[in-house]
Write a protein that holds these residues in place. Structure first.
Motif, mmCIF file in Angstrom:
data_model
loop_
_atom_site.group_PDB
_atom_site.id
_atom_site.type_symbol
_atom_site.label_atom_id
_atom_site.label_comp_id
_atom_site.label_asym_id
_atom_site.label_seq_id
_atom_site.Cartn_x
_atom_site.Cartn_y
_atom_site.Cartn_z
ATOM 1 N N TYR A 38 0.884 -1.158 0.065
ATOM 2 C CA TYR A 38 0.003 0.135 -0.022
ATOM 3 C C TYR A 38 0.838 1.261 0.051
ATOM 4 O O TYR A 38 1.915 1.461 0.843
ATOM 5 N N THR A 41 -1.720 8.242 -1.442
ATOM 6 C CA THR A 41 -2.176 9.016 -2.503
ATOM 7 C C THR A 41 -1.373 10.413 -2.355
ATOM 8 O O THR A 41 -0.970 10.994 -1.192
ATOM 9 N N PRO A 62 6.040 -3.942 -9.229
ATOM 10 C CA PRO A 62 5.227 -3.107 -9.289
ATOM 11 C C PRO A 62 4.991 -2.156 -8.292
ATOM 12 O O PRO A 62 5.064 -0.847 -8.538
ATOM 13 N N TRP A 63 5.442 -2.228 -7.074
ATOM 14 C CA TRP A 63 5.399 -1.336 -6.004
ATOM 15 C C TRP A 63 6.526 -0.314 -6.099
ATOM 16 O O TRP A 63 6.423 0.870 -5.530
ATOM 17 N N LYS A 65 7.468 0.806 -9.071
ATOM 18 C CA LYS A 65 7.282 1.684 -9.955
ATOM 19 C C LYS A 65 6.020 2.682 -9.515
ATOM 20 O O LYS A 65 6.035 3.765 -9.815
ATOM 21 N N LYS A 66 5.174 2.144 -8.577
ATOM 22 C CA LYS A 66 4.017 2.878 -7.995
ATOM 23 C C LYS A 66 4.557 3.921 -7.291
ATOM 24 O O LYS A 66 4.100 5.037 -7.083
ATOM 25 N N GLU A 67 5.646 3.635 -6.541
ATOM 26 C CA GLU A 67 6.284 4.808 -5.626
ATOM 27 C C GLU A 67 6.901 5.700 -6.719
ATOM 28 O O GLU A 67 6.642 7.165 -6.193
ATOM 29 N N GLN A 69 5.524 6.845 -9.352
ATOM 30 C CA GLN A 69 4.419 7.554 -9.924
ATOM 31 C C GLN A 69 4.089 8.513 -8.921
ATOM 32 O O GLN A 69 3.670 9.541 -8.944
ATOM 33 N N LEU A 70 3.973 8.016 -7.372
ATOM 34 C CA LEU A 70 3.806 8.937 -6.288
ATOM 35 C C LEU A 70 4.587 10.165 -6.319
ATOM 36 O O LEU A 70 4.184 11.446 -6.286
ATOM 37 N N THR A 94 12.926 8.788 -10.883
ATOM 38 C CA THR A 94 11.931 9.517 -11.442
ATOM 39 C C THR A 94 12.335 10.722 -12.148
ATOM 40 O O THR A 94 11.714 11.011 -13.258
#
Length: 222
Positions: A38, A41, A62-63, A65-67, A69-70, A94
């Motif tokens: 998790y 946002t 995946p996590w 990459k999601k970091e 994005q954040l 990033t």
């Protein structure tokens, strides 16, 4: 202010970052994306701390990459952000920078030297804890903030809001003990040639916490 903290291994916690947040009346929320998956946002993040860990930003998970994005959303939002070790590498990646093997593996205590006067009052030299073998490129439009004898790219600052540190200013004595007793095999083959006992017997300089507080005050405008 709500400060969200991304922690990536049990033995590398926020240390003095929590003390700064509490002293300034901020709420902190600690996430463990490597374990639970998790992330907060951008809308619920006023400030982000991205801590260290054994992973590499180049790993295809995946996590991870999601970091990023954040991080990108918070860069667009101009939110204050601090990355430590792996966290600094995540910010740099990033921003389009390469993450690569450092010229030397640094694990243990060694000095870093200030390379910019953008943040007022930082000492010219600090004895800090190193725990890495990779490094970041300095992002475009960022200033080199610190260097060590063995690795030039030890810190950067960008837009007066974003700081990345390859080394660790945040650990207090109990945090250092936790890192060493749980990750002592990583010390092997470090250019600093220190044993676990050497690292443990070195007192944490009080100046490190003061320097961290000055950096955080600067990027938040406090």
């Amino acid at each position: 202010m709500r400060i969200n903290i991304l922690q990536h291994t049990p033995n590398e916690g926020p240390g003095s970052l929590l003390e700064w947040a509490q002293a300034n009346g901020h709420q902190t929320f600690v996430y463990h994306p490597y374990h639970f998956g998790y992330l907060p946002t951008a809308e619920e993040t006023d400030m982000l701390f991205i801590l260290g860990g054994p992973m590499n930003p180049n790993t295809d998970l995946p996590w991870i990459k999601k970091e990023r994005q954040l991080i990108q959303e918070l860069l667009d939002k101009d939110a204050p952000m601090l990355g430590v070790c792996y966290g600094a590498q995540q910010i740099a990646k990033t921003l389009g920078c390469q993450i690569s093997e450092a010229p030397a593996k640094e694990v243990g205590w060694a000095p870093v030297y200030r390379k910019s006067k953008i943040v007022p009052g930082l000492p010219e030299k600090l004895l800090v804890l190193h725990w890495h073998e990779d490094m970041f490129e300095i992002p475009k439009h960022a200033d080199l903030l610190f260097s060590s004898n063995d690795v030039r790219n030890q810190g950067f600052i960008m837009n007066h809001r974003i700081v990345g540190l390859q080394f660790h200013l945040e650990p207090q004595a109990d945090n250092v003990r936790e890192m060493v007793v749980n990750d002592f095999p990583y010390i092997e083959n470090s250019v600093l040639n220190q044993s676990a006992a050497d690292i443990l017997k070195t007192p944490v300089p009080e100046e490190n916490k003061k320097t961290m507080f000055k950096i955080l005050n600067y990027i938040t405008g406090d």
